[in-house]
Design a protein around this motif. Sequence first.
Motif, PDB file in Angstrom:
ATOM      1  N   MET A   1       0.838  -1.207   0.000  1.00 34.19           N
ATOM      2  CA  MET A   1       0.000   0.000   0.000  1.00 34.19           C
ATOM      3  C   MET A   1       0.874   1.259   0.000  1.00 34.19           C
ATOM      4  N   ALA A   2       0.629   2.150  -0.973  1.00 34.38           N
ATOM      5  CA  ALA A   2       1.433   3.364  -1.084  1.00 34.38           C
ATOM      6  C   ALA A   2       0.601   4.583  -0.676  1.00 34.38           C
ATOM      7  N   GLU A   3       1.276   5.602  -0.168  1.00 33.84           N
ATOM      8  CA  GLU A   3       0.556   6.813   0.265  1.00 33.84           C
ATOM      9  C   GLU A   3       0.107   7.637  -0.948  1.00 33.84           C
ATOM     10  N   LEU A   4      -0.887   8.455  -0.710  1.00 34.07           N
ATOM     11  CA  LEU A   4      -1.515   9.239  -1.781  1.00 34.07           C
ATOM     12  C   LEU A   4      -1.697  10.678  -1.306  1.00 34.07           C
ATOM     13  N   LEU A   5      -1.133  11.613  -2.057  1.00 38.09           N
ATOM     14  CA  LEU A   5      -1.213  13.036  -1.712  1.00 38.09           C
ATOM     15  C   LEU A   5      -2.226  13.731  -2.610  1.00 38.09           C
ATOM     16  N   VAL A   6      -3.050  14.595  -2.029  1.00 41.35           N
ATOM     17  CA  VAL A   6      -4.004  15.360  -2.832  1.00 41.35           C
ATOM     18  C   VAL A   6      -3.914  16.844  -2.486  1.00 41.35           C
ATOM     19  N   VAL A   7      -3.951  17.682  -3.527  1.00 47.86           N
ATOM     20  CA  VAL A   7      -4.145  19.119  -3.324  1.00 47.86           C
ATOM     21  C   VAL A   7      -5.426  19.480  -4.070  1.00 47.86           C
ATOM     22  N   GLY A   8      -6.275  20.286  -3.430  1.00 45.42           N
ATOM     23  CA  GLY A   8      -7.537  20.676  -4.062  1.00 45.42           C
ATOM     24  C   GLY A   8      -8.334  21.535  -3.107  1.00 45.42           C
ATOM     25  N   SER A   9      -9.601  21.738  -3.445  1.00 48.73           N
ATOM     26  CA  SER A   9     -10.404  22.623  -2.599  1.00 48.73           C
ATOM     27  C   SER A   9     -11.035  21.874  -1.425  1.00 48.73           C
ATOM     28  N   VAL A  10     -11.096  22.573  -0.289  1.00 51.34           N
ATOM     29  CA  VAL A  10     -11.911  22.151   0.862  1.00 51.34           C
ATOM     30  C   VAL A  10     -12.900  23.298   1.013  1.00 51.34           C
ATOM     31  N   ALA A  11     -14.181  23.004   0.895  1.00 54.58           N
ATOM     32  CA  ALA A  11     -15.146  24.073   0.625  1.00 54.58           C
ATOM     33  C   ALA A  11     -16.413  23.964   1.444  1.00 54.58           C
ATOM     34  N   LEU A  12     -17.161  25.055   1.385  1.00 59.16           N
ATOM     35  CA  LEU A  12     -18.537  25.050   1.882  1.00 59.16           C
ATOM     36  C   LEU A  12     -19.409  25.266   0.648  1.00 59.16           C
ATOM     37  N   ASP A  13     -20.277  24.305   0.378  1.00 54.36           N
ATOM     38  CA  ASP A  13     -21.100  24.318  -0.836  1.00 54.36           C
ATOM     39  C   ASP A  13     -22.552  24.671  -0.521  1.00 54.36           C
ATOM     40  N   SER A  14     -23.168  25.386  -1.439  1.00 53.05           N
ATOM     41  CA  SER A  14     -24.618  25.593  -1.365  1.00 53.05           C
ATOM     42  C   SER A  14     -25.200  25.024  -2.651  1.00 53.05           C
ATOM     43  N   ILE A  15     -26.076  24.043  -2.499  1.00 55.19           N
ATOM     44  CA  ILE A  15     -26.518  23.232  -3.632  1.00 55.19           C
ATOM     45  C   ILE A  15     -28.037  23.263  -3.748  1.00 55.19           C
ATOM     46  N   ARG A  16     -28.500  23.333  -4.984  1.00 55.93           N
ATOM     47  CA  ARG A  16     -29.929  23.147  -5.219  1.00 55.93           C
ATOM     48  C   ARG A  16     -30.112  22.094  -6.311  1.00 55.93           C
ATOM     49  N   THR A  17     -30.912  21.082  -6.026  1.00 55.47           N
ATOM     50  CA  THR A  17     -31.261  20.074  -7.034  1.00 55.47           C
ATOM     51  C   THR A  17     -32.791  20.019  -7.084  1.00 55.47           C
ATOM     52  N   PRO A  18     -33.378  19.333  -8.065  1.00 58.20           N
ATOM     53  CA  PRO A  18     -34.839  19.249  -8.096  1.00 58.20           C
ATOM     54  C   PRO A  18     -35.397  18.545  -6.848  1.00 58.20           C
ATOM     55  N   PHE A  19     -34.525  17.919  -6.066  1.00 57.27           N
ATOM     56  CA  PHE A  19     -35.002  17.113  -4.935  1.00 57.27           C
ATOM     57  C   PHE A  19     -34.769  17.758  -3.578  1.00 57.27           C
ATOM     58  N   GLY A  20     -34.148  18.937  -3.568  1.00 58.63           N
ATOM     59  CA  GLY A  20     -33.917  19.602  -2.288  1.00 58.63           C
ATOM     60  C   GLY A  20     -32.767  20.572  -2.382  1.00 58.63           C
ATOM     61  N   GLU A  21     -32.484  21.246  -1.278  1.00 58.41           N
ATOM     62  CA  GLU A  21     -31.342  22.160  -1.273  1.00 58.41           C
ATOM     63  C   GLU A  21     -30.609  22.132   0.059  1.00 58.41           C
ATOM     64  N   ALA A  22     -29.367  22.586   0.044  1.00 58.47           N
ATOM     65  CA  ALA A  22     -28.551  22.607   1.255  1.00 58.47           C
ATOM     66  C   ALA A  22     -27.624  23.811   1.170  1.00 58.47           C
ATOM     67  N   ALA A  23     -27.421  24.504   2.289  1.00 53.45           N
ATOM     68  CA  ALA A  23     -26.563  25.692   2.291  1.00 53.45           C
ATOM     69  C   ALA A  23     -25.343  25.472   3.166  1.00 53.45           C
ATOM     70  N   ASP A  24     -24.198  25.932   2.658  1.00 51.79           N
ATOM     71  CA  ASP A  24     -22.944  25.887   3.417  1.00 51.79           C
ATOM     72  C   ASP A  24     -22.627  24.514   3.998  1.00 51.79           C
TER      73      ASP A  24
END
Length: 302
Positions: A1-24
């Motif tokens: 097993m080898a280690e894995l490094l990631v760089v990217g966003s860590v975020a607060l999302d506000s989402i709307r879909t036809p089935f519901g919504e969620a903020a932050d």
Amino acid sequence: MAELLVVGSVALDSIRTPFGEAADVLGGSATYFAYAASFFTQVRLVAVVGADFPGSHLDLLARRRVDLAGLQVSSGETFRWAGEYGYDLNEAKTVDTRLGVFADFRPALPSHFRTTPFLFLANIDPELQLDVLRKVERPKLIALDTMNFWIQGKREALQRVLAEVDAVVINDTEARMLAQEPNLIKAARAILGYGPKTVVVKRGEYGALMATDGRFFFAPAFPLESVFDPTGAGDTFAGGFMGCLARAGTMDEASFRRAIVYGSVMASFTVEDFSLSRLLRLEASEIEERYRGFREMMHFEH
Ligand code: AMP
């Protein structure tokens, strides 16, 4: 097993879909990636959050033994993304992107991060992807994801980083946009021409395709009857894909194909609920069960 490094966003999302919504709610490319990959291997994360970021979110990653030594907490606001989907859940519409503390983030890599054998440059400013690339010893495998925001805004930097990676894991709309080519097969070939030896194109409910020099592999998406929120599916796919490769430590064609299927398995869980909710209740046994489901579904006699 080898280690894995990631760089990217860590975020607060506000989402709307036809089935519901969620903020932050908890989101970000590196978050989904790291959480998914943590089922396969030891993950190291490089990112920044603002002082407004709930500590409980970090506990969730720490509980998966994700190494957070490369995560900075800065004064200012956490990266925020607002998006919405219509009934075609394959197409996210960005409503707002606020870079916050990512605007002047300079990654500082702890010394033990510099020799990580597997590196994933998740969706983030390509200048930051390059910066991390410059700070590590050449990993065994480097893969990259990106999106329209950066293809349109930072194409030149993106082209530079593309020239240095082994694989690209990208969604279909972005593959077409990056290659400026409507046909997906031609687009994949064009991207291979930019430098990487492998291109994986994520196609939402239509599965994923992998193009290497002259060869293709296709995997379907798991046939789900209820898809709630597709946010993070692509990053979760990438987490399963890279996690599987890092766990095996091998990079032959068979390993890549298996990794595509594990990527599809992981993505199929993420879309079943908002944010990381489904992943948070995920058991390792469910991953294996769905993987067996894929094998059965894809099997046919010669
Ligand atoms: P996806 O897997 O493509 O659905 O990615 C969704 C995640 O990407 C969300 O949780 C967002 O926080 C994050 N995101 C959206 N736009 C950007 C951007 N321009 N740069 C980095 N991350 C982003």
